[in-house]
Design a protein around this motif. Structure first.
Motif, PDB file in Angstrom:
ATOM      1  N   ASP A  82      -4.505   2.447  -3.376  1.00 40.20           N
ATOM      2  CA  ASP A  82      -4.027   1.059  -3.276  1.00 40.20           C
ATOM      3  C   ASP A  82      -4.861   0.283  -2.262  1.00 40.20           C
ATOM      4  N   VAL A 114       0.833  -1.205   0.000  1.00 40.80           N
ATOM      5  CA  VAL A 114       0.000   0.000   0.000  1.00 40.80           C
ATOM      6  C   VAL A 114       0.870   1.258   0.000  1.00 40.80           C
ATOM      7  N   GLU A 115       0.734   2.043  -1.058  1.00 39.59           N
ATOM      8  CA  GLU A 115       1.465   3.317  -1.132  1.00 39.59           C
ATOM      9  C   GLU A 115       0.513   4.503  -1.143  1.00 39.59           C
ATOM     10  N   ARG A 135      -8.322  -0.401  -3.675  1.00 35.50           N
ATOM     11  CA  ARG A 135      -8.294  -1.417  -4.750  1.00 35.50           C
ATOM     12  C   ARG A 135      -8.094  -2.820  -4.175  1.00 35.50           C
TER      13      ARG A 135
END
Ligand code: SF4
Ligand code: SF4
Length: 377
Positions: free
Chosen positions: A93, A88-89, A96
């Motif tokens: 993210d 996760v950035e 999704r």
């Protein structure tokens, strides 16, 4: 099936949880027939807690678990899965991955949702990205029921994470040997003292405690010839009052039947049983191991050696003498360049090690002994 009351959450969960990271395989794919039969057996015997995660079995666990559980009424079981924090950035993210998990799992909500495999570094990322708050948002939308985390770092860093948010539960590695190797009692007591329900992973330490050398098995057998080493390990964990669910990553129907038998029986350890476990623990610990705590202060090695993972594989080899599992841990999971034979003896790591381990020498010993034991077969 023995059940646990989670008073804070107002629900009852089975004390045995089905961990879906080691489902039976046929070649590279899940052995569907056997795995579905295992789900049915678990469900029919009262297991109502099923645990999976985004990366398990190369990403195939979640869709399979979704398919298997879609055969039962959704309100008759609890589903646990995890956010792979390392992927996760951004909020996008998170969104999704989470929405894809709902699709994979064929559900509109996940009951127990964990931030996966937190360490100090990973928790810094949780704070930076506001991942707990994103979980809370999903909780308010009804897509997550309870928020927790799983933990993989030394015990001294645990309280800071536990006390940062009002977690509904937490998942730790706990078994009868780790209090002596990883300070796991400290993890358990931290949760117990704060009244946070504890889910346990690795109760048989990745299989090591169910495949002990014969001299240790004989001690268990002398007390009770009908009980497996795994059942001793599971009962020891489950006897702790704040362990609400013990996850077992079962990979055969035989293991499933044995584990369910354990959790249908009395889960209180008698003083005589405690004594038997203590005897086995003392014998295991008699073996000389590298006093590496996995703190990672020595990392990164400029030549790529994964020092803590090498020592973990070596210590497990010394303690449990299982050549197949050591080969998998050292030669398969650790790739070329990460193993001990990449050490150039530059000495950088030793300056950082609080345990004052002679790291280059110990790496050389580890590589030689593991190679001799595992590559000559
Ligand atoms: S001594 Fe070996 S393991 Fe340590 S930093 Fe140097 S190359 Fe890496
Ligand atoms: S070798 Fe030392 S510094 Fe490196 S992980 Fe182990 S205890 Fe920590």
């Amino acid at each position: 099936m023995k059940m646990s009351k989670l008073d804070r959450l107002g629900i009852e969960v089975s004390k045995l949880g089905f961990g879906c990271m080691r489902l039976p395989m046929k070649g590279d794919a899940i052995d569907r027939e056997q795995a579905l039969a295992m789900f049915d057996y678990a469900y029919q015997h009262g297991v109502n807690y099923y645990d999976t995660a985004w990366p398990y079995l190369g990403g195939t666990s979640e869709p399979f678990v979704g398919e298997a559980l879609s055969r039962y009424p959704r309100d008759s079981f609890f589903l646990a899965s995890k956010m792979p924090v390392w992927l996760v950035e951004s909020e996008a993210d998170f969104e999704r991955i989470f929405e894809e998990q709902l699709v994979r799992l064929k559900t509109d909500h996940i009951d127990f949702y964990l931030l996966h495999a937190l360490s100090k570094a990973r928790f810094d990322k949780v704070l930076e990205q506001g991942l707990y708050d994103l979980c809370r948002k999903k909780q308010q939308e009804g897509k997550i029921r309870y928020i927790g985390f799983s933990y993989h770092d030394p015990a001294e860093r645990f309280p800071a994470i536990v006390d940062r948010y009002p977690w509904d539960f937490a998942q730790i590695q706990y078994n009868y040997i780790d209090p002596h190797l990883l300070g796991a009692d400290q993890l358990y007591q931290t949760l117990e003292s704060r009244g946070i329900p504890c889910v346990v992973m690795e109760p048989v330490r990745g299989g090591f405690l169910s495949t002990l050398p014969e001299e240790f098995n004989a001690i268990f057998r002398e007390y009770d010839p009908d009980r497996s080493p795994a059942s001793w390990a599971l009962k020891w964990v489950a006897s702790h009052s704040n362990v609400k669910v013990t996850l077992s990553g079962m990979s055969s129907m035989e293991q499933m039947i044995d584990n369910i038998r354990t959790f249908e029986g009395d889960l209180t350890m008698t003083p005589a049983e405690e004594q038997v476990v203590d005897t086995v623990v003392r014998k295991i610990l008699d073996v000389h191991t590298v006093p590496c705590t996995g703190c990672e202060y020595c990392m990164p090695c400029p030549f790529g050696v994964d020092i803590p993972e090498v020592f973990k594989a070596y210590n497990n080899f010394k303690l449990f003498r299982n050549a197949d599992m050591t080969r998998a841990a050292y030669f398969e999971r650790l790739k070329d360049g990460f193993r001990a034979d990449s050490c150039k003896k530059c000495g950088k790591c030793m300056k950082a090690c609080p345990q004052h381990i002679q790291i280059p020498d110990m790496l050389e010993t580890a590589h030689r002994e593991i190679s001799e034991a595992c590559l000559t077969k």
